[in-house]
Enzyme design. Structure first.
Site, PDB file in Angstrom:
ATOM      1  N   PRO A 166     -26.643   8.603 -21.145  1.00 43.20           N
ATOM      2  CA  PRO A 166     -26.893   8.607 -19.699  1.00 43.20           C
ATOM      3  C   PRO A 166     -27.539   7.333 -19.159  1.00 43.20           C
ATOM      4  CG  PRO A 166     -28.573   9.903 -20.802  1.00 43.20           C
ATOM      5  CD  PRO A 166     -27.581   9.489 -21.867  1.00 43.20           C
ATOM      6  N   TRP A 196     -31.129   3.219 -22.497  1.00 40.03           N
ATOM      7  CA  TRP A 196     -31.152   1.884 -23.122  1.00 40.03           C
ATOM      8  C   TRP A 196     -30.874   0.824 -22.057  1.00 40.03           C
ATOM      9  CZ3 TRP A 196     -29.120   0.777 -28.701  1.00 40.03           C
ATOM     10  CH2 TRP A 196     -29.804   1.590 -29.601  1.00 40.03           C
ATOM     11  N   ASP A 249     -18.984   3.369 -21.441  1.00 42.40           N
ATOM     12  CA  ASP A 249     -19.039   4.701 -22.053  1.00 42.40           C
ATOM     13  C   ASP A 249     -17.749   5.454 -21.787  1.00 42.40           C
ATOM     14  OD1 ASP A 249     -21.775   6.356 -23.163  1.00 42.40           O
ATOM     15  OD2 ASP A 249     -19.952   7.536 -22.799  1.00 42.40           O
ATOM     16  N   ASP A 255      -2.042 -10.655 -22.272  1.00 43.69           N
ATOM     17  CA  ASP A 255      -1.565 -11.077 -23.588  1.00 43.69           C
ATOM     18  C   ASP A 255      -2.670 -11.796 -24.337  1.00 43.69           C
ATOM     19  OD1 ASP A 255       0.765 -10.047 -22.953  1.00 43.69           O
ATOM     20  OD2 ASP A 255       1.809 -11.944 -22.592  1.00 43.69           O
ATOM     21  N   ASP A 270     -25.163   2.222 -29.119  1.00 44.87           N
ATOM     22  CA  ASP A 270     -25.752   3.516 -29.491  1.00 44.87           C
ATOM     23  C   ASP A 270     -24.627   4.551 -29.506  1.00 44.87           C
ATOM     24  OD1 ASP A 270     -27.920   5.106 -30.211  1.00 44.87           O
ATOM     25  OD2 ASP A 270     -28.456   5.613 -28.153  1.00 44.87           O
ATOM     26  N   LYS A 280     -26.335   1.671 -33.777  1.00 43.92           N
ATOM     27  CA  LYS A 280     -26.624   2.950 -34.445  1.00 43.92           C
ATOM     28  C   LYS A 280     -25.551   3.227 -35.485  1.00 43.92           C
ATOM     29  CE  LYS A 280     -26.405   6.995 -32.121  1.00 43.92           C
ATOM     30  NZ  LYS A 280     -27.199   7.827 -31.227  1.00 43.92           N
TER      31      LYS A 280
HETATM   32  C1  LIG Z   1     -26.463   8.871 -28.071  1.00 43.87           C
HETATM   33  S1  LIG Z   1     -25.509   8.626 -26.645  1.00 43.87           S
HETATM   34  C2  LIG Z   1     -26.163   7.106 -26.031  1.00 43.87           C
HETATM   35  C3  LIG Z   1     -27.494   7.240 -25.358  1.00 43.87           C
HETATM   36  C4  LIG Z   1     -27.864   5.984 -24.604  1.00 43.87           C
HETATM   37  N1  LIG Z   1     -28.146   4.883 -25.515  1.00 43.87           N
HETATM   38  C5  LIG Z   1     -29.066   6.173 -23.735  1.00 43.87           C
HETATM   39  O1  LIG Z   1     -30.092   5.567 -24.003  1.00 43.87           O
HETATM   40  O2  LIG Z   1     -28.984   6.909 -22.748  1.00 43.87           O
HETATM   41  C6  LIG Z   1     -23.972   8.116 -27.335  1.00 43.87           C
HETATM   42  C7  LIG Z   1     -22.949   7.741 -26.294  1.00 43.87           C
HETATM   43  O3  LIG Z   1     -21.837   7.149 -26.958  1.00 43.87           O
HETATM   44  C8  LIG Z   1     -20.704   7.444 -26.179  1.00 43.87           C
HETATM   45  N2  LIG Z   1     -19.485   7.201 -26.957  1.00 43.87           N
HETATM   46  C9  LIG Z   1     -19.081   7.846 -28.089  1.00 43.87           C
HETATM   47  N3  LIG Z   1     -17.892   7.370 -28.491  1.00 43.87           N
HETATM   48  C10 LIG Z   1     -17.541   6.400 -27.610  1.00 43.87           C
HETATM   49  C11 LIG Z   1     -16.415   5.558 -27.494  1.00 43.87           C
HETATM   50  N4  LIG Z   1     -15.395   5.617 -28.374  1.00 43.87           N
HETATM   51  N5  LIG Z   1     -16.352   4.676 -26.462  1.00 43.87           N
HETATM   52  C12 LIG Z   1     -17.371   4.624 -25.560  1.00 43.87           C
HETATM   53  N6  LIG Z   1     -18.467   5.415 -25.612  1.00 43.87           N
HETATM   54  C13 LIG Z   1     -18.552   6.287 -26.627  1.00 43.87           C
HETATM   55  C14 LIG Z   1     -20.914   8.907 -25.827  1.00 43.87           C
HETATM   56  O4  LIG Z   1     -20.118   9.290 -24.722  1.00 43.87           O
HETATM   57  C15 LIG Z   1     -22.400   8.940 -25.531  1.00 43.87           C
HETATM   58  O5  LIG Z   1     -22.663   8.818 -24.149  1.00 43.87           O
END
Ligand SMILES: C[S@@+](CC[C@H](N)C(=O)[O-])C[C@H]1O[C@@H](n2cnc3c(N)ncnc32)[C@H](O)[C@@H]1O
Length: 270
Positions: free
Chosen positions: A82, A85, A103, A166, A186, A226
């Protein structure tokens, strides 16, 4: 409310024991989750400090230890939602920094954060992100007379991305004249509880973030990622050592003990 962004007001024992364990056992798992959130000192402190989630304290601890942020930096925050970070990154890079969050899920971005919604494993989304950061002024705060919302202008970016698609889908052809100072990831998909599967999914996300960093990070830039611990994390660490002068592993204090998550911190892109 101004962000204080402090870890210092978090005594280790504060808030523990609001609910006794025999009561907790009777709760459904969602009730247990709610109770855990209520008694968690980081969750409560995040609310007090106006942060979008307790995850902020992981990045604050990483920054306290390794000093990754400076005023004026360009930060890309992968898996930003959300947004805590990104809040930390905005506060630590102000007044002239810029933060781009990516995201897969839609979210209301924190103030001062530009965002792209999409799956970061999709090469087209990575192309949008590269296109965004290539312009060193895009998403940067403007002087007060010309304040614009930092929210991402999807139309403009899409048309730019299409104009040179491209070149963008082949990173080798993409010159390295980028000015990204910090890449944060993350990212984590919903975990299944099956360790090797969750580890493999996490490794895919880490490799995508690392490959992207290789393309966009300036010399001296930093990387925070992470990962879900497992058999392949040693090989990932080796790859990080090739790209960064120093590599650390950290399990922040605010990361739950029962979680297999941990963080790599790559300092000083070679
Ligand atoms: C643990 S949360 C991140 C929390 C964030 N760092 C914060 O401080 O609010 C992990 C996030 O990674 C996103 N996520 C997972 N796979 C993803 C992808 N393939 N592409 C983009 N975002 C992704 C999820 O939707 C989620 O919102």
């Amino acid at each position: 409310m101004p962000l204080v962004l402090s870890m210092k007001c978090l005594p280790a024992t504060q808030g523990i024991g609001l609910l006794s364990s025999h009561i907790l056992k009777r709760f459904s798992s969602s009730k247990r989750w709610q109770a855990r959130q209520l008694k968690d000192r980081f969750t409560r402190e995040a609310a007090v400090q106006g942060l979008k989630s307790r995850a902020a304290f992981k990045l604050l601890q990483i920054d306290e230890k390794y000093h990754i942020f400076e005023s004026g930096q360009t930060v890309v925050d992968l898996g930003y939602a959300p947004g805590s970070w990104s809040q930390v990154a905005v506060a630590r890079t102000q007044p002239h920094g810029r933060v781009l969050g990516v995201d897969i899920i839609p979210a209301q971005p924190p103030k001062g954060v530009s965002t792209i919604q999409g799956n970061f494993l999709d090469p087209n989304i990575q192309a949008y992100v590269r296109e965004f950061v290539r312009d060193a002024n895009r998403g940067r705060p403007h002087p007060p007379s010309t304040i614009l919302d930092a929210e991402y202008d999807d139309t403009q970016l899409k048309s730019n991305a299409n104009a040179s698609s491209d070149k963008q889908t082949d990173p080798k052809q993409w010159d390295r004249n980028y000015s990204v100072d910090v890449v944060l990831s993350d990212m984590m998909m919903n975990t299944s509880g099956i360790s090797f599967k969750d580890h493999a999914g996490s490794m895919d996300l880490c490799h995508a973030a690392l490959q992207f960093s290789q393309e966009v990070l300036r010399t001296g830039g930093h990387f925070v990622c992470k990962f879900y611990q497992g058999a392949e994390d040693k090989a990932l660490e080796e790859q990080l050592r090739k790209l960064f002068r120093k590599v650390h592993r950290l399990k922040p204090e605010s990361s739950r003990n029962e979680s297999k998550e941990s963080y790599f911190i790559g300092l000083g892109r070679k």
